[in-house]
Design an enzyme around this catalytic site. Structure first.
Site, PDB file in Angstrom:
ATOM      1  N   HIS A  24       0.807  -1.217   0.000  1.00  0.00           N
ATOM      2  CA  HIS A  24       0.000   0.000   0.000  1.00  0.00           C
ATOM      3  C   HIS A  24       0.849   1.280   0.000  1.00  0.00           C
ATOM      4  CE1 HIS A  24      -3.212  -2.755   0.683  1.00  0.00           C
ATOM      5  NE2 HIS A  24      -4.111  -1.839   0.981  1.00  0.00           N
ATOM      6  N   ASN A  34      -5.670   2.514   8.033  1.00  0.00           N
ATOM      7  CA  ASN A  34      -7.054   2.965   7.958  1.00  0.00           C
ATOM      8  C   ASN A  34      -7.185   4.213   8.811  1.00  0.00           C
ATOM      9  OD1 ASN A  34      -9.470   0.224   7.700  1.00  0.00           O
ATOM     10  ND2 ASN A  34      -8.512   1.471   6.148  1.00  0.00           N
ATOM     11  N   PHE A  47     -13.541   5.293   8.201  1.00  0.00           N
ATOM     12  CA  PHE A  47     -12.406   5.765   7.396  1.00  0.00           C
ATOM     13  C   PHE A  47     -12.835   6.661   6.236  1.00  0.00           C
ATOM     14  CE2 PHE A  47     -13.530   1.343   6.119  1.00  0.00           C
ATOM     15  CZ  PHE A  47     -14.208   1.652   4.958  1.00  0.00           C
TER      16      PHE A  47
END
Length: 520
Positions: free
Chosen positions: A87, A199, A336
């Site tokens: 990520h 998150n 989120f």
């Protein structure tokens, strides 16, 4: 050497004063013992959930559309590591140190509430970065503001793992090297911890807070400079009569009108207007309607601030760990999603654009001899040979127009991601990031107005402005001389811009804004 301010974080008790302290300069942060107790209890709940051998999203499953894929217990650490490295795909310039410090502090405050399931070592790792002034390299672009600020927060987490790069004293170095020099150990993420770290809305919120702080600073200085323009143009003080604003009732309008009354009160320039044969019945809106327009800006800055203060104290990762009667449970939701932050950032963009737009109009008025109350064309003697502030106004107009385009709301945009699992996103991170450029555009416009208004006051030689505006005028003249003939003006504009950004004109006027802001 400046001492480092020590602050203790209490969950859900972050204030604007504390957030601005963290933003303005390095700090030393600690957590209360009660927060550690909540953290320990939450991590124990995660261990219990794993022990029950049931699927729990992000704890022992894959992510997004891979949520149905069960991960064996012996691969849970690898799952979290792979989450972070896959990520960490941000791009663009690195976020500045003060923004990153806010991001990390708000992440600590979120994790410390004891519903995210992390160990205390995770929180201590973040505190170690903050307190040793180690700034993770976080590229500014790559988040759509839903499922959290995944990419930028992954870059933050890489630094905690001793991977990627960080900044120390302005130098970019490997994270492993920086941690070793400060005696900090890289962490190995346990179940749920990587997801808890990435998150969240902390990046978009930190960027929006930067915009919020800047918008407050701009409005305060623009109010002082706007009063200087009223005096320079020998404008009327009647539009600021308290009775006008009380019968409408808007908080911001009432406060801005009060500020203008305080600022221009006692001006001999103002008084001279009452004794002259002046055929102007009403001033143009850029002078007369400052309370209505800038007051509306104050009101939406307050609305945005209220949202951002709530978000700064929020828990925004997923899933969250709670206790049912029969034991702990991981509940998946959508905290989120940064739509509240996107809306707040869009409101701030409107305020910043309008502050600059009104300021540009006042510059235009001051250079126009048909409107400026007897000032020479373009605010310079021997106009024609000298161009004066003619093209400085063009710069102000260019920046005001640019802000209008940039102010287009980001929150109305959405593009599906993660194979349509994340099918509506907020674009909050972009919405918040653009506020910095807009604020610098507006600071330049206000700086040009400051130069023009100061010039106009100087042309009323023999008549004194008010005591408050004389102080602001002196601050200007300490750094920029009167414009007696054409000279290189760009450096003067930059100097005036810095006077706007550093709050030099507002430091002596705490009472000006004592009741402006509704959230503290």
């Amino acid at each position: 050497m400046t001492s480092i301010k020590k602050l203790t974080l209490q969950p859900r008790q972050l204030s604007f004063e504390m957030l601005r302290d963290i933003y303005n300069h390095p700090v030393n942060l600690t957590l209360s013992s009660s927060a550690y107790e909540a953290i320990d209890a939450s991590h124990e709940n995660v261990r219990t959930i794993i022990g029950h051998d049931k699927s729990a999203y992000g704890i022992n499953t894959g992510f997004g559309l891979l949520a149905k894929t069960r991960i064996s217990d012996d691969q849970l650490e690898l799952l979290q590591r792979n989450l972070i490295i896959s990520h960490a795909v941000g791009t663009g310039e690195a976020l500045p140190e003060n923004v990153v410090r806010l991001i990390m502090a708000m992440k600590v405050a979120s994790l410390a509430q004891g519903v995210s399931g992390v160990r205390r070592v995770v929180v201590d790792s973040l505190l170690g970065l903050i307190n040793n002034q180690i700034t993770p390299h976080i590229p500014a672009k790559g988040s759509v503001g839903a499922s959290g600020d995944l990419a930028p927060l992954s870059h933050m987490t890489l630094a905690m793992m001793g991977e990627g790069h960080v900044f120390v004293a302005g130098q970019k170095v490997p994270a492993s090297e920086a941690l070793a020099q400060c005696g900090l150990e890289p962490i190995t993420l346990a179940a749920k911890e990587g997801l808890a770290l990435i998150n969240g809305t902390q990046v978009s919120t930190a960027l929006a807070l930067r915009g919020y702080f800047l918008s407050r600073d701009l409005l305060e200085t623009a109010t002082i400079v706007g009063s200087m323009s009223i005096d320079a143009a020998k404008g009327s003080d009647a539009p600021f009569d308290a009775r006008i604003h009380e019968v409408r009732g808007h908080h911001g309008q009432i406060e801005i009108a009060k500020a203008h009354r305080q600022l221009i009160g006692g001006s001999a320039i103002r008084d001279s207007h009452n004794n002259e044969q002046d055929d102007r019945v009403q001033d143009p809106y850029c002078l007369r309607c400052q309370p209505q327009v800038m007051g509306a800006c104050l009101d939406i800055i307050n609305q945005a601030g209220n949202t951002l203060l709530i978000e700064s104290n929020a828990v925004t990762d997923n899933p969250l760990i709670f206790n049912n009667d029969d034991g702990p449970v991981a509940i998946s939701g959508g905290n989120f999603h940064a739509e509240p932050v996107a809306f707040a950032a869009d409101m701030l963009a409107l305020a910043i654009a309008e502050i600059g737009s009104m300021s540009e109009r006042r510059v235009s008025l001051l250079i126009d001899a048909t409107l400026s109350g007897g000032l020479p064309p373009f605010l310079v003697d021997n106009a024609g040979v000298n161009s004066g502030f003619m093209i400085a106004h063009v710069t102000a107009a260019a920046l005001a127009s640019e802000n209008k385009s940039i102010a287009h709301p980001g929150s109305v945009d959405s593009i599906p991601t993660s194979a349509n699992q994340e099918d509506h996103v907020s674009m909050a991170t972009y919405s918040a990031r653009r506020l910095y450029e807009m604020a610098h555009n507006t600071a330049t416009i206000i700086g040009i107005e400051l130069l023009a208004a100061g010039q106009g006051i100087d042309f009323h030689r023999g008549l004194k402005t008010s005591e408050a505006l004389a102080t602001a005028h002196q601050k200007l003249r300490e750094q920029v001389a009167f414009y007696d003939k054409d000279r290189y003006l760009a450096s003067d504009i930059e100097t005036a811009k810095q006077l706007v950004l550093n709050g030099a004109l507002t430091k002596h006027w705490q009472s000006l804004r004592s009741d402006w802001y509704l959230s503290k």
